[in-house]
Design an enzyme around this catalytic site. Structure first.
Site, short mmCIF file in Angstrom:
data_model
loop_
_atom_site.label_atom_id
_atom_site.label_comp_id
_atom_site.label_asym_id
_atom_site.label_seq_id
_atom_site.Cartn_x
_atom_site.Cartn_y
_atom_site.Cartn_z
N LYS A 41 0.24 -1.41 0.17
CA LYS A 41 0.06 -0.32 0.28
C LYS A 41 1.33 1.34 0.04
O LYS A 41 0.51 2.08 -0.98
CB LYS A 41 -0.86 -0.04 0.91
CG LYS A 41 -1.67 -1.25 1.08
CD LYS A 41 -3.13 -1.28 2.46
CE LYS A 41 -3.49 -2.30 2.35
NZ LYS A 41 -4.84 -3.11 3.54
N GLN A 85 -4.28 -0.99 9.88
CA GLN A 85 -4.19 -2.40 9.27
C GLN A 85 -4.71 -3.16 9.82
O GLN A 85 -4.60 -3.33 11.12
CB GLN A 85 -3.26 -2.27 8.97
CG GLN A 85 -2.82 -4.09 8.20
CD GLN A 85 -3.44 -4.23 6.80
OE1 GLN A 85 -3.87 -3.06 6.45
NE2 GLN A 85 -3.85 -5.35 5.91
N ASP A 97 -10.61 3.53 4.38
CA ASP A 97 -11.21 1.89 4.12
C ASP A 97 -13.12 2.53 4.62
O ASP A 97 -13.07 0.91 4.19
CB ASP A 97 -10.93 1.42 5.91
CG ASP A 97 -9.77 0.75 5.53
OD1 ASP A 97 -9.38 -0.45 4.66
OD2 ASP A 97 -8.70 0.34 6.76
N1 GUN Z 1 -7.20 -6.51 6.27
C1 GUN Z 1 -6.90 -7.04 5.38
N2 GUN Z 1 -7.61 -6.12 4.49
C2 GUN Z 1 -7.62 -4.91 4.80
C3 GUN Z 1 -8.08 -3.61 4.69
O1 GUN Z 1 -8.82 -3.65 3.90
N3 GUN Z 1 -8.25 -2.77 5.51
C4 GUN Z 1 -7.85 -2.82 6.68
N4 GUN Z 1 -7.57 -1.67 7.62
N5 GUN Z 1 -7.13 -4.26 6.70
C5 GUN Z 1 -7.43 -4.50 6.33
#
Ligand code: GUN
Length: 299
Positions: A53, A97, A120
């Site tokens: 990311k 995350q 998110d």
């Molecule tokens: N963990 C796995 N997928 C995601 C996501 O799309 N956002 C976040 N914040 N954590 C994740």
């Protein structure tokens, strides 16, 4: 044999458009989109996702900020960091995350992110907008938004008359995916671990979306001939063919056998995964555009 939906290619189309939008925002308004990604602890898979990311944010021309906090971080420390990022005008998107280490509660952290920066789409304001059919003014969860984009490329924007089955009911994916399918006029069934005769329910699906977190659970006889299959799972399994200790990634769908029946299917890796990152970039540039009151780019 089904068509294999190329998520990498679709994600590149989105990230190219994001880079262009970020460039013109910088040029015309002097604003660089800023994305802050927060990770707590040492989970290797989470570190791999967060690294991807942050790298993509840089590639899109963003100010990419990564906060790596130790496993023993307290709830207070994490919430204080979110407060600091909420108040920072150079930060347009905040992502914490998930999952967090066991001693931390994720819900208060997510709900403490300002909705305008919640790239998110997990804040109740954003989830509520989606649930009430407002797809325009909030931020939509990245993985379902990415899965919808793949479906739109394949089936068009109007899914009237099609049966969609989503397996999984998480806040992160299943619920928003169901809402997006409904907003596109599909007839939606939300299936989950307590659903009776799951294979029979899945066989009704013109669009089958699997997000259960169990390797290769969806088998050939669950798939309606001609269905479009979207696999959201990422599971690491043993791969003795790669030598001792070897592993490989697979989805929630038994790919080879289901590809014999479906008309189109997403692979793992290279399907939905790259779209999640692309939509995170899209949400961040949208948040930055809104900050200066500019009409938001469409992806
Ligand atoms: N963990 C796995 N997928 C995601 C996501 O799309 N956002 C976040 N914040 N954590 C994740």
């Amino acid at each position: 044999m089904a068509d294999i939906i190329d998520g990498k290619k679709s994600a590149a189309v989105v990230t190219d458009a994001v880079s262009e939008a970020a460039g013109s925002l910088h040029h015309e308004a002097g604003l660089q989109p800023g994305l802050a990604v927060v990770i707590v602890g040492n989970d290797p898979a989470s570190h791999a996702y967060v690294g991807a990311k942050s790298r993509m944010a840089k590639k899109c021309g963003f100010n990419s900020m990564q906060y790596t906090l130790p496993e023993e971080t307290t709830q207070d420390e994490l919430e204080q960091l979110v407060e600091k990022l909420n108040a920072d005008p150079s930060v347009h998107g905040i992502l914490v995350q998930l999952p967090l280490p066991g001693h931390l509660q994720s819900e208060p952290v997510i709900q403490s992110i300002r909705p305008e920066k919640d790239v998110d789409g997990l804040h109740i304001v954003n989830a509520g907008k989606l649930a009430t059919g407002d797809l325009a003014s909030g931020l939509i969860s990245c993985t379902p938004a990415g899965a919808m984009l793949l479906l739109r490329d394949r089936l068009g924007a109007d899914l009237s008359g099609l049966n969609a089955v989503v397996i999984g009911r998480s806040n992160l994916f299943g619920k928003p995916m169901g809402q997006l399918l409904l907003a596109a006029n599909a007839t939606v069934t939300m299936a989950h671990s307590r659903t009776k005769d799951l294979p029979a329910v899945c066989r009704q699906a013109d669009i089958l979306v699997a997000a259960v977190g169990r390797a290769q659970m969806v088998r050939k006889d669950w798939v309606k001939p001609g269905a479009t299959v979207i696999d959201v799972g990422i599971n690491r399994i043993d791969a003795p063919e790669k030598g001792e200790g070897g592993t490989r990634l697979v989805g929630d769908v038994a790919f080879d056998e289901c590809a014999d029946v479906a008309s189109a299917i997403t692979p793992v890796p290279g399907g939905v995964g790259p779209m999640t990152i692309a939509m995170l970039m899209a949400n961040t540039v949208i948040a930055a555009y809104r900050c200066v009151g500019r009409p938001i780019p469409k992806f």
